[in-house]
Enzyme design. Structure first.
Site, PDB file in Angstrom:
ATOM      1  N   HIS A 251       6.686  -7.391  -2.549  1.00  0.00           N
ATOM      2  CA  HIS A 251       6.627  -6.645  -1.284  1.00  0.00           C
ATOM      3  C   HIS A 251       7.729  -7.128  -0.339  1.00  0.00           C
ATOM      4  O   HIS A 251       7.718  -6.809   0.850  1.00  0.00           O
ATOM      5  CB  HIS A 251       5.268  -6.827  -0.603  1.00  0.00           C
ATOM      6  CG  HIS A 251       4.136  -6.116  -1.295  1.00  0.00           C
ATOM      7  ND1 HIS A 251       4.242  -4.820  -1.749  1.00  0.00           N
ATOM      8  CD2 HIS A 251       2.877  -6.530  -1.606  1.00  0.00           C
ATOM      9  CE1 HIS A 251       3.087  -4.460  -2.317  1.00  0.00           C
ATOM     10  NE2 HIS A 251       2.259  -5.481  -2.247  1.00  0.00           N
TER      11      HIS A 251
ATOM     12  N   LYS B 290       0.806  -1.228   0.000  1.00  0.00           N
ATOM     13  CA  LYS B 290       0.000   0.000   0.000  1.00  0.00           C
ATOM     14  C   LYS B 290       0.835   1.273   0.000  1.00  0.00           C
ATOM     15  O   LYS B 290       0.494   2.269   0.621  1.00  0.00           O
ATOM     16  CB  LYS B 290      -0.988   0.013   1.185  1.00  0.00           C
ATOM     17  CG  LYS B 290      -1.952  -1.164   1.185  1.00  0.00           C
ATOM     18  CD  LYS B 290      -2.657  -1.381  -0.143  1.00  0.00           C
ATOM     19  CE  LYS B 290      -3.685  -0.310  -0.444  1.00  0.00           C
ATOM     20  NZ  LYS B 290      -4.308  -0.510  -1.800  1.00  0.00           N
TER      21      LYS B 290
ATOM     22  N   THR C  37       2.395   0.782  -5.094  1.00  0.00           N
ATOM     23  CA  THR C  37       2.865  -0.309  -5.966  1.00  0.00           C
ATOM     24  C   THR C  37       2.154  -0.313  -7.307  1.00  0.00           C
ATOM     25  O   THR C  37       2.792  -0.368  -8.367  1.00  0.00           O
ATOM     26  CB  THR C  37       2.575  -1.686  -5.306  1.00  0.00           C
ATOM     27  OG1 THR C  37       2.561  -1.553  -3.896  1.00  0.00           O
ATOM     28  CG2 THR C  37       3.587  -2.718  -5.760  1.00  0.00           C
TER      29      THR C  37
ATOM     30  N   SER D  52      -3.888   3.195   4.820  1.00  0.00           N
ATOM     31  CA  SER D  52      -4.194   2.515   3.570  1.00  0.00           C
ATOM     32  C   SER D  52      -4.159   0.992   3.762  1.00  0.00           C
ATOM     33  O   SER D  52      -5.019   0.258   3.263  1.00  0.00           O
ATOM     34  CB  SER D  52      -3.187   2.942   2.505  1.00  0.00           C
ATOM     35  OG  SER D  52      -3.548   2.413   1.259  1.00  0.00           O
TER      36      SER D  52
ATOM     37  N   GLN E 223      -2.981   9.502 -13.375  1.00  0.00           N
ATOM     38  CA  GLN E 223      -3.597  10.162 -12.230  1.00  0.00           C
ATOM     39  C   GLN E 223      -4.614   9.211 -11.586  1.00  0.00           C
ATOM     40  O   GLN E 223      -5.270   8.418 -12.252  1.00  0.00           O
ATOM     41  CB  GLN E 223      -4.248  11.489 -12.619  1.00  0.00           C
ATOM     42  CG  GLN E 223      -3.241  12.578 -13.013  1.00  0.00           C
ATOM     43  CD  GLN E 223      -2.089  12.757 -12.025  1.00  0.00           C
ATOM     44  OE1 GLN E 223      -2.270  12.760 -10.820  1.00  0.00           O
ATOM     45  NE2 GLN E 223      -0.878  12.893 -12.546  1.00  0.00           N
ATOM     46  N   PHE E 224      -4.711   9.320 -10.267  1.00  0.00           N
ATOM     47  CA  PHE E 224      -5.474   8.369  -9.475  1.00  0.00           C
ATOM     48  C   PHE E 224      -6.897   8.143  -9.990  1.00  0.00           C
ATOM     49  O   PHE E 224      -7.353   7.009 -10.139  1.00  0.00           O
ATOM     50  CB  PHE E 224      -5.508   8.857  -8.014  1.00  0.00           C
ATOM     51  CG  PHE E 224      -6.106   7.867  -7.064  1.00  0.00           C
ATOM     52  CD1 PHE E 224      -5.348   6.834  -6.538  1.00  0.00           C
ATOM     53  CD2 PHE E 224      -7.441   7.964  -6.682  1.00  0.00           C
ATOM     54  CE1 PHE E 224      -5.900   5.917  -5.666  1.00  0.00           C
ATOM     55  CE2 PHE E 224      -7.998   7.050  -5.809  1.00  0.00           C
ATOM     56  CZ  PHE E 224      -7.221   6.026  -5.297  1.00  0.00           C
ATOM     57  N   ASP E 225      -7.602   9.238 -10.302  1.00  0.00           N
ATOM     58  CA  ASP E 225      -9.011   9.099 -10.701  1.00  0.00           C
ATOM     59  C   ASP E 225      -9.165   8.326 -12.009  1.00  0.00           C
ATOM     60  O   ASP E 225     -10.123   7.582 -12.186  1.00  0.00           O
ATOM     61  CB  ASP E 225      -9.675  10.475 -10.824  1.00  0.00           C
ATOM     62  CG  ASP E 225      -9.776  11.150  -9.456  1.00  0.00           C
ATOM     63  OD1 ASP E 225      -9.673  10.422  -8.447  1.00  0.00           O
ATOM     64  OD2 ASP E 225      -9.936  12.374  -9.399  1.00  0.00           O
TER      65      ASP E 225
ATOM     66  N   LYS F  52      -8.359   6.355  -1.844  1.00  0.00           N
ATOM     67  CA  LYS F  52      -8.263   7.820  -1.941  1.00  0.00           C
ATOM     68  C   LYS F  52      -6.989   8.280  -2.630  1.00  0.00           C
ATOM     69  O   LYS F  52      -6.978   9.281  -3.324  1.00  0.00           O
ATOM     70  CB  LYS F  52      -8.330   8.449  -0.538  1.00  0.00           C
ATOM     71  CG  LYS F  52      -9.712   8.385   0.093  1.00  0.00           C
ATOM     72  CD  LYS F  52      -9.757   9.234   1.337  1.00  0.00           C
ATOM     73  CE  LYS F  52     -11.146   9.263   1.949  1.00  0.00           C
ATOM     74  NZ  LYS F  52     -11.121   9.858   3.291  1.00  0.00           N
TER      75      LYS F  52
END
Length: 292
Positions: free
Chosen positions: A106, A44, A47, A136, A227-229, A255
């Protein structure tokens, strides 16, 4: 729900579950190639974001159909995972048709299969500030059936401080990789907060580390594409097709912000955390930002 969740155990000094140790020998004997790129993070910490970014950087023009039809977790396999519902990460990595192969892990630095060092493969490590990382990870553990059930926030908070997390202590993880970077020029160490603050600048650094030179226009497309969205809406990037994730509890991509910890930490927890942090973060050269 809780009965099928795995339990943690001490594995060579690191808390792990059997989903990441059952294939241990095969994973340790993995044959890396000189052009492989290993993306390593504490869980989290960005990655999927960096996996997606690298996948676009290398293959956006040559393998567009893969981007539209193959989920990111198959394009960038998770090396150590072995689960009855999924093909093992090692087998997926062995079968990757791309060159370079992008692989994620990880693992703390001491668990990385030795062929990655022997082959001088490139390693991209992403670190995220501990407070946001903890929050997260908490939400992730609620919805991911491969993880132990997290219990309530207060207990989880304490567990994180104690390093009783799958893949071990956040402190050991980020510090171990930072230490290794000092002697290993093949590691590019990135910060999640920097990526949020200026994606374009971080793409430049990444390209220079990987020896890539995309055009300015190409880089601009990349920066907006990751971008995240945009990723959250992309079913090939957001893990909505993965059978071990329960989206009814929480989305995999929640988020993607810096500072979300402020909605979770109490004042007392924040003070306790800061005290503890001072004791555990030994290296003054490794600095994190909890807000930008």
């Amino acid at each position: 729900m809780e009965t099928e969740r795995p339990t943690m155990f001490d594995f060579q000094g690191v808390q792990m579950t059997h989903f990441f140790t059952d294939n241990w020998e095969n994973v340790q004997n993995f044959q890396a190639r000189p052009d492989d790129v290993l993306i390593a993070t504490y869980p989290k910490a960005g990655t999927t974001w960096v996996s997606y970014l690298l996948d676009l950087l290398y293959f956006r023009q040559t393998a567009q159909e893969r981007q539209a039809s193959v989920p990111i977790y198959d394009r960038v396999p998770f090396l150590e995972i072995i689960h009855p519902c999924l093909e093992s990460g090692k087998d997926l990595a062995d079968k990757l048709p791309t060159s370079p192969r992008l692989i994620k892990t990880h693992f703390p630095v001491q668990f990385v299969p030795k062929s990655f060092w022997e082959q001088n493969s490139r390693l991209v490590y992403v670190a995220r500030n501990a407070k946001d990382n903890m929050v997260s990870y908490f939400h992730f553990d609620r919805m991911n059936k491969v993880q132990p059930w997290p219990g309530d926030w207060n207990n989880y908070f304490q567990r994180f401080l104690d390093g009783k997390m799958v893949f071990g202590s956040w402190y050991d993880h980020v510090s171990g990789w930072w230490e290794k970077k000092k002697t290993c020029p093949n590691i590019h160490y990135m910060f999640y907060e920097d990526l949020i603050e200026d994606t374009g600048r971080e793409i430049d650094k990444l390209c220079s580390f990987l020896g890539l030179s995309p055009s300015a226009e190409e880089k601009e497309k990349l920066a907006s594409g990751v971008q995240f969205d945009n990723m959250k809406k992309d079913s090939m990037a957001n893990y909505s097709t993965n059978p071990v994730m329960d989206f009814k509890i929480s989305p995999f991509m929640r988020k993607g912000k810096v500072g979300d910890w402020k909605d979770h930490f109490t004042v007392a927890q924040n003070e306790q955390f800061d005290e503890d942090y001072k004791k555990k973060m030994k290296d003054p050269t490794l600095k994190f930002r909890t807000e930008i």
